[in-house]
Every structure is written in C-alpha cells, then in structure tokens.
Design a protein around this motif. Structure first.
Motif, mmCIF file in Angstrom:
data_model
loop_
_atom_site.group_PDB
_atom_site.id
_atom_site.type_symbol
_atom_site.label_atom_id
_atom_site.label_comp_id
_atom_site.label_asym_id
_atom_site.label_seq_id
_atom_site.Cartn_x
_atom_site.Cartn_y
_atom_site.Cartn_z
ATOM 1 N N UNK A 312 10.670 19.607 67.239
ATOM 2 C CA UNK A 312 10.066 19.080 65.784
ATOM 3 C C UNK A 312 11.377 18.622 65.261
ATOM 4 N N UNK A 313 12.564 19.434 65.648
ATOM 5 C CA UNK A 313 13.700 19.309 64.743
ATOM 6 C C UNK A 313 13.918 18.173 65.197
ATOM 7 N N UNK A 314 14.341 17.578 66.301
ATOM 8 C CA UNK A 314 14.871 16.404 66.725
ATOM 9 C C UNK A 314 13.801 15.647 66.658
ATOM 10 N N UNK A 315 12.541 15.312 66.508
ATOM 11 C CA UNK A 315 11.444 14.091 65.980
ATOM 12 C C UNK A 315 10.915 13.981 64.456
ATOM 13 N N UNK A 316 11.511 15.525 64.230
ATOM 14 C CA UNK A 316 11.609 14.776 62.365
ATOM 15 C C UNK A 316 12.886 13.746 62.218
ATOM 16 N N UNK A 317 14.463 13.594 63.285
ATOM 17 C CA UNK A 317 15.609 13.171 63.040
ATOM 18 C C UNK A 317 15.298 12.271 63.641
ATOM 19 N N UNK A 318 14.582 11.794 64.332
ATOM 20 C CA UNK A 318 14.474 9.742 65.498
ATOM 21 C C UNK A 318 14.141 9.350 64.130
ATOM 22 N N UNK A 336 4.758 11.858 57.629
ATOM 23 C CA UNK A 336 4.309 11.910 59.125
ATOM 24 C C UNK A 336 5.182 12.727 59.695
ATOM 25 N N UNK A 337 6.107 13.890 59.406
ATOM 26 C CA UNK A 337 7.183 14.493 59.531
ATOM 27 C C UNK A 337 5.927 15.357 60.719
ATOM 28 N N UNK A 338 7.055 15.956 61.547
ATOM 29 C CA UNK A 338 5.809 17.377 62.780
ATOM 30 C C UNK A 338 6.230 18.863 62.215
#
Ligand code: HEM
Length: 400
Positions: A312-318, A336-338
């Motif tokens: 989730x941390x990776x997705x939110x810093x994409x 829209x964060x996860x």
C-alpha cells in the motif's frame, strides 16, 4: 547533521527508516517482483498503484491464514506466518462475510460520528496530562493511548492493561524475530480476552463485547471466532491510528510550509488527513495474500498457490498516480489513496481512524501550534516490521 567536510558517501538508510527508495526500485522493476523472506520463502510483490488496486479487488487473491500457512510450510518447514488466531482479516468468504457483518453496524459513518464527544474527551484529557511539560514523547504519551482508550471503550475492555496489549501486539506483529515471544504473547493475549469475555458474560454492558456474546449465544460465531474478533479489533484499532498520528506530526515538523498552511487552514484538516495517510501509509503492506488461481498482472503471470505481498505504501507513492508523489501536499485534495485498503477487506474502522486523526491533530495543533522535533530525524526509531509504517517514539518540544 552530516559533516560538510565528509567526502565519503553517507551509509545507506535502512529500509525500516525509509522504505520509499526500495519501493520505487520495486515499482521500476516491473509490475511484479519476487523477493525472499528472511526464511527463504519466495514472495511476489506488487507495488504499482494500478496493480495494487486491482489485486485488492480480485477474489483470486485469497487470505485464509490456514491455507497460506500450508503454502509456506510446503516451501520452508517450521516457519510461522503469524496467522494462528483466525479472524475476518485472515478469512475468505463466506466466513469473512459472516464475521464482518456481525460488527460492521458499530463502525458506520453515523455510529462513528456519535463517538466524536468520546474521542474529544480522551484527546483533551491526554493533552491536559502532558500540559506542564516542555518535551514529550508524542507516541507514548498521546498517539498510542488515544486510539487504545477509544477501542477499549467501544469494546467494553479495561484500559488499565493497555501497556500489556501494546507489548503483546508488538510481539505478535514481529513474530519472525522471536517466535518464542510471539507464542507467549499470543497465549497471554487470548487467555486474557477469554477472561474478559467471562467477566462480561457475568455483567453485561452496552458494548461490543456484550453484543458479540449475544451473537455467540445465537450461534452466529464460535468461541474461537469471538476471541479472534476481539483480538483483531484491539490490534487493528490502535496499531494503525498510532502510526498516523506519529508520522503526520513528524511530516508537519519536517515540512514547515505545510505546517504553516495547515495552521492557516484548519478547516482543511479532513482532506489533510487523507494526504498524511497517502504520504505515510500506516499499514505499509496489506496482509499476506496468495493466489488461488493463476493471475496475470500486466504481462506477468503469477501461478496459483504463490504468496503475494501487496504494498500500500508503494502504491500511494506511485508517481504515475500521484504527481510529485514523494512530496507532502496537504491541499492535494485527492482521496484515491489506498491506505485503508480496497475491496472486500477495506478497513472496517476507516471512519473511526479518520475521526481520531482529525480530532487528535486538530487539538494538538490548536494547543501547540509551534511544536518542534526534539531529536534528530535519523535518530528516530521506527516499528521494526515491514507491515506497518510507524514510529516507536517521537520526542517533541511542545512550545518549540
Ligand atoms: C488510520 C487508521 C487506520 C488505517 C490506516 C487502517 C488500515 C487498514 C487496512 C489497510 C486494512 C486492510 C488490510 C488488508 O486488506 O490486508 C484494514 C482492515 C481492517 N481494519 Fe483498519 N485501519 C485503521 C483504523 C482502524 C480502526 C480504528 C479499526 C477499529 C477497530 C480498524 C479495524 C479494521 C478491521 C476490523 C479490518 C479488517 C476488515 C476486513 O477484513 O474486512 N481499523 N485497516
């Protein structure tokens, strides 16, 4: 501060202190990467926003802890994945559906809004408690007790033992480091929950524990499941918000322009909380998944029966989803964060977590607008688990 005369490169910052460079490399590597756990178990890692969101909504990723453990056993004998207590977050439908249904009424927007006075009362009394001091540990003195007192009140659980819950929770979440401590903590915590359930049976109240006992009597959940439910709510109810409060405060003191902006725009706190959640996602890695069938992620096929980490941390810093993703931008206005997950297991306590964040940070900044860090950033200690992103402690000077 690093010495300006130093010519050698500074030592690399460990993953636990700053996971984002490594997560950026994983995203750049492809839609899926394979890493090995310390015990040598291969795990597929998904860290791009688009793929993470799709995986969380895909029923071919299972979460049943017993099946995941069997998959791990088949690869490396004697490894524990830590899923010994069964609850909704490590169950698949139909068990997941039944368990979630039993408690979701307590976490609706309306029920949570009615809890605001309770959260405010707890916040005020904690801030009163640190009032006379110049320096406090924001985690131990504020961020940890706040959600813990709230979840104890909701459950009807004694709050005096909260330090014990915290140490059980830590041993359980870091089960790989010390399996013996894990086993002891698990036993002590489940024994304690059973004792509390017996007390509540003798003296019913107006709380979730009493409701759960009634559901058990009606045959809607088993004895083990009621213990698992309380276990999950106690851990999920505090390990997350404590991280949000700690990292949000740190992010503010490290970004004075954003700190000033928030002080000037207190009405924007709710949206700001979403940005704090994106920027430092308290649950950095979703709970372990496994493929129940082959799944194609972009052009890579994950075969059936593989263990999968969803970052989730990776997705939110994409950066493909969030422009300037490594910057804290409190008026980003993007929800829209996860950070609360997505799909079937999306956080049950999302409204409560956000309310706690808003009340706590609003009150903290209202009383101590000039608060500053009372330690060097590189000396800060982080929770020693890749699953959570949170501080062990955060020394701050309340009056700057
Ligand atoms: C800022 C605070 C919080 C954050 C960031 C957060 C994050 C999350 C995430 C990411 C998940 C999904 C994990 C996955 O799919 O593997 C989750 C699930 C869950 N959370 Fe939270 N949480 C927070 C607060 C709370 C609170 C206050 C409670 C209250 C008890 C809570 C209870 C739960 C429960 C019961 C689940 C399991 C839902 C299911 O399996 O259907 N959370 N949370």
């Amino acid at each position: 501060m690093e010495s300006v005369t130093s010519t050698s490169a500074p030592p690399p910052v460990p993953y636990i202190a700053d996971p984002y460079p490594a997560l950026a490399r994983i995203r750049a590597n492809g839609p899926v990467s394979i890493l090995h756990s310390d015990e040598g178990i291969p795990m597929w890692v998904i860290a791009r926003y688009r793929n993470v969101r799709a995986a969380l909504a895909d029923p071919r990723f299972g979460q049943d802890a017993r099946r995941a453990q069997t998959l791990a056993d088949n690869r490396v004998a004697g490894v524990t994945l830590g899923g010994d207590v069964i609850h909704m977050l490590n169950s698949d439908p139909p068990d997941h559906t039944r368990l979630r249904h039993l408690v979701q009424g307590a976490f609706t927007a309306r029920r949570v809004a009615a809890m605001r006075p309770l959260v405010e009362r707890i916040t005020t009394s904690l801030l009163d408690g640190v009032g006379g001091r110049q320096t406090v540990d924001l985690v131990q003195d504020f961020a940890f007790p706040l959600p813990m007192l709230v979840i104890c009140e909701l459950l009807g659980f004694p709050a005096e033992e909260r330090d014990a819950y915290r140490s059980w929770s830590t041993a359980i979440l870091t089960h790989n480091d010390d399996p013996a401590a894990f086993a002891t903590a698990l036993r002590d915590m489940t024994d304690y929950i059973e004792v509390q359930l017996r007390h509540r049976r003798a003296r019913p109240g107006e709380d979730l524990l009493t409701e759960l006992l009634a559901a058990r009597d009606a045959g809607q959940l088993t004895d083990d499941e009621i213990v698992g439910m309380v276990f999950l709510l106690l851990i999920g109810g505090h390990e997350t918000t404590v991280n949000l409060l700690g990292t949000a405060t740190l992010a503010l003191v490290r970004n004075p322009d954003q700190h000033r902006w928030l002080l000037a725009n207190p009405h924007a706190l709710s949206e700001a909380i979403d940005e704090f959640l994106r920027y430092e996602s308290p649950v950095a890695m979703a709970t372990l998944r496994f493929t129940t069938a082959p799944v194609t992620v972009d052009d890579v096929v994950i075969p059936a029966g593989e263990l999968v980490l969803v970052s989730l941390g990776g997705a939110n810093r994409d950066p493909d989803r969030f422009p300037d993703a490594d910057r804290l931008i409190l008026d980003r206005r993007d929800t829209g964060h996860l950070a609360f997950g997505h799909g079937l297991h999306r956080c049950l306590g999302a409204f409560l977590g956000k309310l706690e964040g808003e009340v706590a940070l609003g009150a903290l900044l209202g009383r101590y607008p000039g608060l500053t860090l009372a330690a060097e950033v590189r000396q800060l200690r982080w929770r020693d688990t890749i699953m959570l992103r949170g501080l062990e402690s955060l020394p701050v000077s309340l009056h700057g």
